[in-house]
Design a protein around this motif. Structure first.
Motif, mmCIF file in Angstrom:
data_model
loop_
_atom_site.group_PDB
_atom_site.id
_atom_site.type_symbol
_atom_site.label_atom_id
_atom_site.label_comp_id
_atom_site.label_asym_id
_atom_site.label_seq_id
_atom_site.Cartn_x
_atom_site.Cartn_y
_atom_site.Cartn_z
ATOM 1 N N ALA A 1 15.497 -5.178 0.714
ATOM 2 C CA ALA A 1 15.705 -5.298 2.215
ATOM 3 C C ALA A 1 16.401 -4.095 2.843
ATOM 4 O O ALA A 1 16.002 -3.168 3.880
ATOM 5 C CB ALA A 1 16.233 -6.399 2.921
ATOM 6 N N ALA A 2 17.324 -3.775 1.878
ATOM 7 C CA ALA A 2 18.474 -2.647 2.071
ATOM 8 C C ALA A 2 17.588 -1.324 1.744
ATOM 9 O O ALA A 2 17.923 -0.166 2.581
ATOM 10 C CB ALA A 2 19.745 -2.847 1.514
ATOM 11 N N GLN A 3 17.030 -1.137 0.705
ATOM 12 C CA GLN A 3 16.472 0.263 0.202
ATOM 13 C C GLN A 3 15.032 0.179 0.587
ATOM 14 O O GLN A 3 14.571 1.538 0.339
ATOM 15 C CB GLN A 3 16.886 0.259 -1.304
ATOM 16 C CG GLN A 3 16.463 1.567 -2.027
ATOM 17 C CD GLN A 3 17.067 1.660 -3.260
ATOM 18 O OE1 GLN A 3 18.302 1.008 -3.535
ATOM 19 N NE2 GLN A 3 16.443 2.461 -4.455
ATOM 20 N N GLY A 4 14.524 -0.827 1.011
ATOM 21 C CA GLY A 4 13.046 -0.637 1.207
ATOM 22 C C GLY A 4 12.771 -1.423 2.240
ATOM 23 O O GLY A 4 13.082 -1.569 3.434
ATOM 24 N N LEU A 5 11.553 -2.519 2.337
ATOM 25 C CA LEU A 5 11.089 -3.331 3.327
ATOM 26 C C LEU A 5 10.667 -4.618 2.648
ATOM 27 O O LEU A 5 10.227 -4.827 1.426
ATOM 28 C CB LEU A 5 9.846 -2.457 3.769
ATOM 29 C CG LEU A 5 9.792 -1.455 4.604
ATOM 30 C CD1 LEU A 5 8.494 -0.993 5.332
ATOM 31 C CD2 LEU A 5 10.753 -1.903 6.024
ATOM 32 N N LEU A 6 11.102 -5.542 3.434
ATOM 33 C CA LEU A 6 10.452 -7.016 3.250
ATOM 34 C C LEU A 6 9.313 -7.436 4.212
ATOM 35 O O LEU A 6 9.589 -6.955 5.579
ATOM 36 C CB LEU A 6 11.446 -8.075 3.277
ATOM 37 C CG LEU A 6 12.729 -8.291 2.250
ATOM 38 C CD1 LEU A 6 13.709 -8.959 2.576
ATOM 39 C CD2 LEU A 6 11.931 -8.194 0.675
ATOM 40 N N VAL A 7 8.279 -7.807 3.992
ATOM 41 C CA VAL A 7 7.116 -7.791 4.887
ATOM 42 C C VAL A 7 6.398 -9.374 4.504
ATOM 43 O O VAL A 7 6.300 -9.772 3.316
ATOM 44 C CB VAL A 7 6.099 -6.896 4.556
ATOM 45 C CG1 VAL A 7 4.850 -7.114 5.554
ATOM 46 C CG2 VAL A 7 6.565 -5.348 4.846
ATOM 47 N N SER A 8 6.210 -10.050 5.747
ATOM 48 C CA SER A 8 5.596 -11.559 5.705
ATOM 49 C C SER A 8 4.715 -11.485 6.965
ATOM 50 O O SER A 8 4.677 -10.913 7.999
ATOM 51 C CB SER A 8 6.651 -12.417 5.681
ATOM 52 O OG SER A 8 5.761 -13.706 5.781
ATOM 53 N N GLU A 9 3.761 -12.352 6.630
ATOM 54 C CA GLU A 9 2.846 -12.665 7.777
ATOM 55 C C GLU A 9 3.444 -13.842 8.548
ATOM 56 O O GLU A 9 2.788 -14.449 9.541
ATOM 57 C CB GLU A 9 1.260 -12.914 7.332
ATOM 58 C CG GLU A 9 0.590 -11.743 6.948
ATOM 59 C CD GLU A 9 -0.684 -12.425 6.161
ATOM 60 O OE1 GLU A 9 -1.465 -12.653 7.128
ATOM 61 O OE2 GLU A 9 -0.999 -12.697 5.183
ATOM 62 N N LEU A 10 4.260 -14.492 7.846
ATOM 63 C CA LEU A 10 4.939 -15.897 8.028
ATOM 64 C C LEU A 10 6.176 -15.618 9.040
ATOM 65 O O LEU A 10 7.036 -14.658 8.918
ATOM 66 C CB LEU A 10 5.195 -16.976 7.095
ATOM 67 C CG LEU A 10 4.018 -17.133 6.194
ATOM 68 C CD1 LEU A 10 4.301 -17.370 4.657
ATOM 69 C CD2 LEU A 10 3.306 -18.501 6.862
ATOM 70 N N ALA A 11 6.404 -16.634 10.171
ATOM 71 C CA ALA A 11 7.564 -16.446 10.942
ATOM 72 C C ALA A 11 8.684 -16.684 10.168
ATOM 73 O O ALA A 11 8.595 -17.323 9.218
ATOM 74 C CB ALA A 11 7.196 -17.214 12.213
ATOM 75 N N PRO A 12 9.893 -16.170 10.932
ATOM 76 C CA PRO A 12 11.190 -16.398 10.134
ATOM 77 C C PRO A 12 11.325 -17.965 9.941
ATOM 78 O O PRO A 12 10.842 -18.772 10.969
ATOM 79 C CB PRO A 12 12.298 -15.885 11.418
ATOM 80 C CG PRO A 12 11.413 -15.104 11.979
ATOM 81 C CD PRO A 12 10.121 -15.479 12.099
ATOM 82 N N GLY A 13 11.884 -18.133 8.717
ATOM 83 C CA GLY A 13 12.183 -19.777 8.638
ATOM 84 C C GLY A 13 11.016 -20.097 7.934
ATOM 85 O O GLY A 13 11.350 -21.382 7.333
#
Length: 396
Positions: free
Chosen positions: A208-220
């Protein structure tokens, strides 16, 4: 028709974003029925149709499923989800946004409704030069080493490494890119605020700090078996190609490779020991022609890179001094025996089909290079410099 004022366009985009955020809670990723709806109506219209029970029958939604949507709809709070991702320094992007990677549209009706992103880079720009590296969770030390090396070398060439942040090959690929200061993207089967698996929580934070986190799912949201499989289609569609490093015959990584192939992306595999069950799936892909064998980052880059660029060097063994000999000289050297007795010039001339004078000249050339030596009227190969051997010529 006159264009809508910017304020009205912004309001429409905000409403569409809220509606798609709600749909992320209402449905599972890759819902083709919902995807078909959204080719004809906006997400806001779709939400209102579900709420008002005015969904057209031709949109292939049975009564039981519609009733389930209607029961859950009042419980949704898209504004809370959008604020939650903002507090993480993230955002929710949808088709039409400048950051939306258009290659995801190749998924057709099953393309993502939107993507929740944690990190500061542009997903669209990073995905333009990206490669996914996937494989077994319970990988061997060989697999982890190869995945890490491949990812590190590709990152040093300017490629973005995409994987699923799982144990095994995924984690090795992410760590390889991070270790050389590269960019890596983790495609999750859970919310971007959920560290899963927990054993990779530190790694996920670094991504998350050096690149990206990606998801189709909502937070939690938390993962399940089906969400992992559905996540794989995003990995396949987002990147220029997929490399599989260790996968058993029923490995989930193979589903990523098959989706990549179906989407006309480059599909590659790294061979392992023929006795390893963890490489059996990769070997089957390669044998069937569904994947190209690759052995290093240069070969991967050559496949997924621009035509004429990123060319891999030709692999060859070391150049030996004997490889540089002229053909006639090499023929004479091949004829000289390595025995202590050696052979006279006349016998060597008959064997190679040259005149005695020419053979003698060649023998002296070979002698000056340290390949042969004269012993009376006979010539023999210098000990330790056999006909198939090489080495540095003897100093003059």
């Amino acid at each position: 028709m006159p264009e809508e004022p910017p304020a009205r366009q912004d309001a429409a985009t905000t409403a569409e974003r809220r509606a798609r955020a709600a749909l992320c809670r209402l449905t599972e990723p890759g819902d083709a029925a919902i995807g078909r709806w959204l080719t004809t109506v906006s997400a806001t219209t779709l939400i209102e149709a579900i709420r008002g029970q005015t969904v057209p029958g031709f949109l292939d939604l049975d009564a039981t499923r519609l009733a389930g949507y209607q029961a859950r709809l009042p419980l949704l709070d898209p504004d809370r989800d959008l604020e939650r991702v903002r507090t993480l320094g993230g955002r929710f992007i949808i088709p039409g946004d400048s950051e939306w990677p258009s290659q995801l549209d190749d998924l057709g009706d099953s393309r993502p409704l939107g993507l929740w992103i944690r990190g500061t880079g542009s997903l669209r720009l990073l995905a333009l030069r990206s490669v996914s590296v996937v494989g077994a969770r319970a990988c061997t030390s060989y697999g982890a080493h190869v995945a890490g090396e491949l990812a590190a070398q590709l990152a040093e060439r300017g490629w973005v490494i995409v994987s699923g942040a799982a144990y095994g090959i995924d984690a090795a690929a992410h760590r390889g890119a991070l270790a050389v200061g590269g960019i890596t993207v983790g495609i999750l089967a859970c919310g971007v605020d959920v560290a899963y698996p927990q054993g990779n929580s530190e790694l996920i934070s670094r991504i998350a700090a050096q690149g990206l986190l990606v998801s189709e799912l909502a937070p939690g949201e938390h993962p399940n078996r089906f969400r992992f499989v559905l996540r794989n289609r995003v990995i396949a569609a987002l990147t220029r190609g997929t490399v599989v490093v260790e996968a058993a015959l029923r490995s989930g990584a193979l589903s990523t490779a098959r989706r990549a192939r179906d989407l006309n992306r480059h599909t590659m595999g790294v061979a392992g020991p023929v006795t390893s069950e963890l490489s059996a799936g990769v070997h089957a892909l390669i044998r069937s022609g569904a994947a190209t064998l690759v052995t290093d980052a240069a070969e991967v880059a050559e496949l997924v890179g621009a035509i004429g660029d990123d060319l891999a060097p030709r692999h060859s063994g070391p150049v030996l001094p004997r490889d540089l000999l002229e053909p006639a000289v090499a023929r004479v050297l091949e004829a000289v025996p390595a025995t202590a007795a050696g052979a006279p010039v006349e016998r060597l001339a008959r064997q190679v089909g040259l005149s005695g004078d020419e053979v003698l000249q060649r023998l002296y050339e070979l002698g000056s290079l340290g390949f042969v030596e004269r012993c009376g009227a006979h010539w023999r190969v210098v000990r330790g410099r056999g006909g198939a051997a090489g080495g540095s010529p003897r100093s003059a």
